[in-house]
Design a protein around this motif. Structure first.
Motif, PDB file in Angstrom:
ATOM      1  N   CYS A 347      -0.361  -6.153   1.112  1.00  0.00           N
ATOM      2  CA  CYS A 347       0.398  -6.999   1.893  1.00  0.00           C
ATOM      3  C   CYS A 347      -0.193  -7.333   3.247  1.00  0.00           C
ATOM      4  O   CYS A 347      -0.261  -8.394   3.704  1.00  0.00           O
ATOM      5  CB  CYS A 347       1.869  -6.211   2.032  1.00  0.00           C
ATOM      6  N   ARG A 348      -0.605  -6.217   3.943  1.00  0.00           N
ATOM      7  CA  ARG A 348      -1.080  -6.410   5.418  1.00  0.00           C
ATOM      8  C   ARG A 348      -2.185  -7.317   5.347  1.00  0.00           C
ATOM      9  O   ARG A 348      -2.546  -8.168   6.141  1.00  0.00           O
ATOM     10  CB  ARG A 348      -1.650  -4.791   5.885  1.00  0.00           C
ATOM     11  N   LEU A 382       1.486  -9.131  -5.701  1.00  0.00           N
ATOM     12  CA  LEU A 382       2.471  -9.093  -6.391  1.00  0.00           C
ATOM     13  C   LEU A 382       2.775  -7.410  -7.354  1.00  0.00           C
ATOM     14  O   LEU A 382       1.801  -7.294  -7.965  1.00  0.00           O
ATOM     15  CB  LEU A 382       2.530 -10.234  -7.255  1.00  0.00           C
ATOM     16  N   GLY A 383       3.544  -6.899  -6.891  1.00  0.00           N
ATOM     17  CA  GLY A 383       4.069  -5.790  -7.795  1.00  0.00           C
ATOM     18  C   GLY A 383       3.156  -4.537  -7.327  1.00  0.00           C
ATOM     19  O   GLY A 383       2.993  -3.370  -7.761  1.00  0.00           O
ATOM     20  N   LYS A 384       2.206  -4.720  -6.088  1.00  0.00           N
ATOM     21  CA  LYS A 384       1.284  -3.726  -5.692  1.00  0.00           C
ATOM     22  C   LYS A 384       1.622  -3.338  -4.270  1.00  0.00           C
ATOM     23  O   LYS A 384       0.879  -2.544  -3.829  1.00  0.00           O
ATOM     24  CB  LYS A 384      -0.033  -4.334  -6.068  1.00  0.00           C
ATOM     25  N   SER A 385       2.772  -3.627  -3.755  1.00  0.00           N
ATOM     26  CA  SER A 385       3.052  -3.178  -2.448  1.00  0.00           C
ATOM     27  C   SER A 385       4.239  -1.988  -2.343  1.00  0.00           C
ATOM     28  O   SER A 385       4.847  -2.081  -3.350  1.00  0.00           O
ATOM     29  CB  SER A 385       3.577  -4.480  -1.452  1.00  0.00           C
ATOM     30  N   PHE A 386       4.524  -1.454  -1.237  1.00  0.00           N
ATOM     31  CA  PHE A 386       5.448  -0.297  -1.167  1.00  0.00           C
ATOM     32  C   PHE A 386       6.925  -1.211  -1.365  1.00  0.00           C
ATOM     33  O   PHE A 386       7.857  -0.516  -1.965  1.00  0.00           O
ATOM     34  CB  PHE A 386       5.380   0.219   0.321  1.00  0.00           C
ATOM     35  N   CYS A 387       7.091  -2.395  -1.099  1.00  0.00           N
ATOM     36  CA  CYS A 387       8.434  -3.012  -1.093  1.00  0.00           C
ATOM     37  C   CYS A 387       8.189  -4.528  -1.547  1.00  0.00           C
ATOM     38  O   CYS A 387       7.045  -5.046  -1.959  1.00  0.00           O
ATOM     39  CB  CYS A 387       9.180  -3.057   0.397  1.00  0.00           C
ATOM     40  N   ASP A 391       5.763  -9.319  -2.613  1.00  0.00           N
ATOM     41  CA  ASP A 391       6.358 -10.334  -3.772  1.00  0.00           C
ATOM     42  C   ASP A 391       6.738 -11.446  -3.056  1.00  0.00           C
ATOM     43  O   ASP A 391       6.524 -12.557  -3.925  1.00  0.00           O
ATOM     44  CB  ASP A 391       7.282  -9.439  -4.654  1.00  0.00           C
ATOM     45  N   GLY A 392       7.540 -11.433  -2.117  1.00  0.00           N
ATOM     46  CA  GLY A 392       8.159 -12.554  -1.641  1.00  0.00           C
ATOM     47  C   GLY A 392       7.329 -13.381  -0.831  1.00  0.00           C
ATOM     48  O   GLY A 392       7.235 -14.712  -0.888  1.00  0.00           O
TER      49      GLY A 392
END
Length: 432
Positions: A347-348, A382-387, A391-392
């Protein structure tokens, strides 16, 4: 399908937020009923009603309450997620502003059900008028004997704290919210353990959305059959749909789950005069977008899911043909890149590069390979982050390329945006 004003039925009353007004509309009658029941009976009632979480995921509320272990010596906590920060979502803030006691009564009933003596409302800190409304409502409830010690002579005690956050979108994620409540930096936790086992202060905790909790008193007051008479079998009841964007009458429309956008648009006066619907979000900017071919998709959890998106917070943002899809997606992606907490790498790093590529495309640069790169990076997030923030960020990009790939191609083939910014209300709003 007719509208079903329940939570919003007296938002237009003069001084709708006061305890006197709430009493005139059967306020705190559900609490009196609940306190005569066993806590497990209250949980079973909400389970049987089929109420699903109104914060986005749609998880059954009663089932969530039932996860709290009842044979431990630890205190139990209830946390109400009022950190409404999703772009396009605007249902909880008006609810708390107009009828804060609806939330307070729901909090007391829910806390009683899970055997909690401490509850928190975690509010988005920027909305100071709502903060004051809630604090005033809590004070009124205390003075009337609905909060504090020995509530209504039942022997049940509850303290309710209204906590103002400091404006971080990530704190809308339940575990980041718990960290923030504890005084730490708001970042999602790795799960398990889940909040029901080790939540606030490592104790069993229920985190529910504002609308979910505010829906509890009407269910107890009017019964399971009444609630299930609305909506669909798997998504029963009423909910608030927020219509915004290029619509004639934007606002909150309370309707049974399963209504379609076509029906909602009739109530809202349709798209603005002389324009057609181009694309829309069913549940805020973090849900995959839909187009005009999805006007008849039932707006319940199953219907929207089957069509390839998520119902989310029912934040329907509607855009007409004057809007540049690439520009809209860029603005959303910039938001997610800015709000990423930085804890996890996909995500980062991913949101940063998505913004770089989208900016290049939007200004007329880029190539076909950039479109593949967008999809590749989105897939890595997608689907590979803590939250769900990752995905958003990926969802609008992947869905916009699915439906409007030609528009992306037009940008780099024409060397700029094919939409005149002076004609586009979206661009005018950005530059205003």
């Amino acid at each position: 399908m007719p509208l079903t004003p329940v939570l919003s039925r007296y938002w237009d009353d003069p001084q709708s937020w006061t305890l006197d007004t709430y009493h005139r509309h059967d306020g705190y009658e559900a609490l009196r009923k609940a306190l005569k029941m066993q806590p497990d009976e209250v949980i079973d009632t909400i389970k049987d009603s089929g109420l699903r979480g109104r914060g986005g995921a749609g998880f059954p509320t009663g089932v969530k309450w039932g996860f709290i272990p009842q044979d431990d010596a630890k205190p139990h906590y209830l946390v109400v997620n009022a950190d409404e920060s999703e772009p396009g979502t605007c249902k909880d803030i008006p609810l708390m502003l107009a009828t804060p006691h609806a939330l307070v009564e729901g909090v007391i009933i829910a806390a009683y059900a899970i055997r909690s003596s401490h509850a928190f409302i975690y509010l988005r800190g920027e909305v100071v008028p709502v903060l004051r409304r809630l604090q005033a409502a809590v004070s009124e409830a205390h003075a009337a004997g609905y909060l504090g010690r020995n509530i209504l002579g039942s022997g049940y005690d509850l303290d309710l704290v209204v906590h103002a956050g400091a404006g971080a979108y990530i704190c809308g994620e339940e575990t980041a919210q718990l960290d923030s409540l504890e005084g730490r930096r708001g970042q999602p936790r790795l799960r398990p353990p889940f909040p029901a086992v080790a939540g606030l202060y490592a104790c069993p905790t229920v985190v529910n959305n504002v609308e979910s909790i505010a829906s509890v008193p009407p269910i107890l007051r009017n019964g399971i059959e009444w609630f299930r008479s609305m909506g669909t079998e798997k998504s029963p009841g009423f909910t608030l749909y927020s219509l915004s964007g290029h619509v004639t009458r934007p606002g909150q429309y309370e309707a049974p789950l399963g209504i379609t956008l076509r029906e909602l648009l009739e109530y809202a006066g349709g798209m603005r005069a002389g324009h057609q619907l181009k694309f829309w979000t069913p549940g805020g900017s973090s849900t995959p977008m839909f187009t005009d071919e999805h006007l008849d998709v039932p707006l319940d959890y199953e219907g929207v899911g089957a069509a390839g998106s998520m119902l989310g917070t029912k934040a329907l943002q509607l855009f007409d043909e004057t809007t540049c899809v690439v520009r809209a997606v860029l603005r959303w992606t910039e938001f997610y890149a800015h709000e990423s907490c930085g804890k996890c790498t996909p995500c980062r790093e991913g949101t940063y590069w998505l913004v770089q590529i989208l900016q290049r495309l939007e200004s007329g640069g880029g190539s076909e390979s950039d479109l593949e790169k967008l999809l590749d990076i989105s897939d890595s997030i997608l689907g590979k982050s803590f939250c769900a923030l990752g995905d958003g960020a990926a969802s609008p990009i992947m869905s916009s390329l699915k439906y409007f790939r030609d528009e992306y191609v037009a940008h780099f083939e024409q060397g700029g945006c094919p939409f005149d910014p002076h004609q586009s209300t979206l661009m005018a709003g950005v530059h205003a």
